[in-house]
Design a protein around this motif. Structure first.
Motif, PDB file in Angstrom:
ATOM      1  N   LYS A 120      11.635   7.775  -6.079  1.00 39.87           N
ATOM      2  CA  LYS A 120      12.592   8.138  -7.412  1.00 39.87           C
ATOM      3  C   LYS A 120      12.198   7.246  -8.597  1.00 39.87           C
ATOM      4  CE  LYS A 120      17.337   7.274  -8.353  1.00 39.87           C
ATOM      5  NZ  LYS A 120      17.539   8.835  -8.746  1.00 39.87           N
ATOM      6  N   PRO A 121      11.651   6.142  -8.616  1.00 42.99           N
ATOM      7  CA  PRO A 121      11.055   5.543  -9.872  1.00 42.99           C
ATOM      8  C   PRO A 121      10.018   6.177 -10.643  1.00 42.99           C
ATOM      9  CG  PRO A 121      10.877   4.101  -8.343  1.00 42.99           C
ATOM     10  CD  PRO A 121      11.675   5.011  -7.619  1.00 42.99           C
ATOM     11  N   TRP A 122       8.937   6.684  -9.627  1.00 40.73           N
ATOM     12  CA  TRP A 122       7.872   7.332 -10.013  1.00 40.73           C
ATOM     13  C   TRP A 122       8.205   8.600 -10.896  1.00 40.73           C
ATOM     14  CZ3 TRP A 122       6.121  12.540  -9.640  1.00 40.73           C
ATOM     15  CH2 TRP A 122       4.881  12.836 -10.021  1.00 40.73           C
ATOM     16  N   ASN A 139      10.358   8.578 -13.344  1.00 41.80           N
ATOM     17  CA  ASN A 139      10.565   8.195 -14.571  1.00 41.80           C
ATOM     18  C   ASN A 139       9.495   8.271 -15.769  1.00 41.80           C
ATOM     19  OD1 ASN A 139      12.877   7.106 -13.493  1.00 41.80           O
ATOM     20  ND2 ASN A 139      12.277   4.992 -13.491  1.00 41.80           N
ATOM     21  N   GLY A 140       9.810   8.985 -16.892  1.00 44.79           N
ATOM     22  CA  GLY A 140       9.074   9.387 -17.885  1.00 44.79           C
ATOM     23  C   GLY A 140       8.147  10.591 -17.487  1.00 44.79           C
ATOM     24  N   ASP A 148      12.992  14.566 -17.545  1.00 42.33           N
ATOM     25  CA  ASP A 148      14.185  14.233 -18.458  1.00 42.33           C
ATOM     26  C   ASP A 148      15.600  13.966 -17.622  1.00 42.33           C
ATOM     27  OD1 ASP A 148      14.760  16.859 -17.717  1.00 42.33           O
ATOM     28  OD2 ASP A 148      14.890  17.547 -19.973  1.00 42.33           O
ATOM     29  N   SER A 208      16.967  12.080 -13.685  1.00 40.09           N
ATOM     30  CA  SER A 208      16.735  11.310 -12.308  1.00 40.09           C
ATOM     31  C   SER A 208      17.307  12.114 -11.072  1.00 40.09           C
ATOM     32  CB  SER A 208      17.443   9.942 -12.568  1.00 40.09           C
ATOM     33  OG  SER A 208      17.090   9.121 -11.590  1.00 40.09           O
TER      34      SER A 208
END
Length: 265
Positions: free
Chosen positions: A161-163, A165-166, A169, A171
């Motif tokens: 999931k955090p992979w 990020n960025g 646009d 989550s």
């Protein structure tokens, strides 16, 4: 493409036009060239596509319709004009009447072919929904052919999931469904419908399930079967979800149920 070829080479059918247009990367180009070396059907289809492209790309092409067709169209328009001219016109001329007047003033010999071709393309153009399904199926097949299922290879949902990020646009919800028989393999960024999307990868008894996710307005749930692939679409929380796999339809329905429950939990 012939019906026999569609049944025998569905995955290569997806790549053929990209190959002709030089849109494939080096890996897929090499794969398709190897396939062409052993598949006379795909070679013949490629030559037909190239021949059509060559004709379309020529400058100044004009298709003159048969004189009988021109006469028939003019006769029908004259009959239509005579029929409507006897009726009282409203204060504002209807759109269809203005279109008819425009056609009457057009030069028919050079334009009938363009008019007919335009009507044919309009009537036979695939719907946006079908085009989207084709892109989803192509991405699913391509991910397995290129051995590029994941950009982040792990079953840890707290890593996947955090992979994202960025990289996109939004989550996406990520859940490991191993207890239900659908272990998480990882995730990647893909490109569908003119935007970057999240792709979560799951397995079911050796079969791959790609789950594509992106922001979109809510839409009716759909279930589709195309070239042996089952597809399910649903919406939740401002996101749209498309799951695709060659697993049985019942397994994909079970996957949807488990994923939606985990996302809400």
């Amino acid at each position: 493409m012939s019906e026999a070829q569609q049944k025998s080479c569905p995955e290569w059918r997806i790549m053929l036009h990209g190959f002709v247009d030089n849109e494939l990367d080096s890996v897929h180009t090499a794969q398709f060239e190897d396939h062409l070396a052993i598949c006379p059907n795909c070679r013949a289809e490629m030559e037909r596509v190239r021949a059509v492209r060559k004709i379309i790309d020529q400058d100044g092409i004009k298709w003159k319709p048969p004189e009988a067709l021109r006469a028939q169209v003019l006769s029908m328009l004259s009959f239509e004009q005579a029929a409507v001219s006897s009726l009282p016109l409203p204060r504002q001329v209807p759109v269809w009447r203005r279109i008819l007047d425009f056609i009457r003033q057009w030069s028919f010999v050079p334009s009938l072919a363009a008019l007919g071709a335009g009507a044919f393309l309009f009537i036979n153009a695939p719907s946006p929904a079908l085009l989207l399904q084709d892109q989803i199926m192509a991405s699913h097949v391509r991910s397995m052919m290129a051995d590029h299922l994941t950009d982040v290879l792990t079953s840890d949902q707290h890593t996947v999931k955090p992979w994202f990020n960025g990289k996109i646009d939004f989550s996406p919800p990520v859940s490991d469904l191993a207890k239900g028989g659908f272990p998480l393999i990882g995730g990647r960024v893909d490109y569908i419908g003119d935007r970057a999307v999240a792709a979560l990868v799951y397995r079911r008894h050796g079969h791959v399930i790609n789950l594509f996710i992106w922001p979109a307005a809510s839409a009716a749930e759909t279930t589709t079967v195309d070239d042996g692939y089952n597809m399910k679409q649903w919406s939740d929380g401002g996101l749209v979800f498309w799951a695709i796999s060659d697993v049985a339809a019942g397994d994909l329905a079970e996957f949807e149920t488990l994923f939606r429950a985990a996302a809400k939990g």
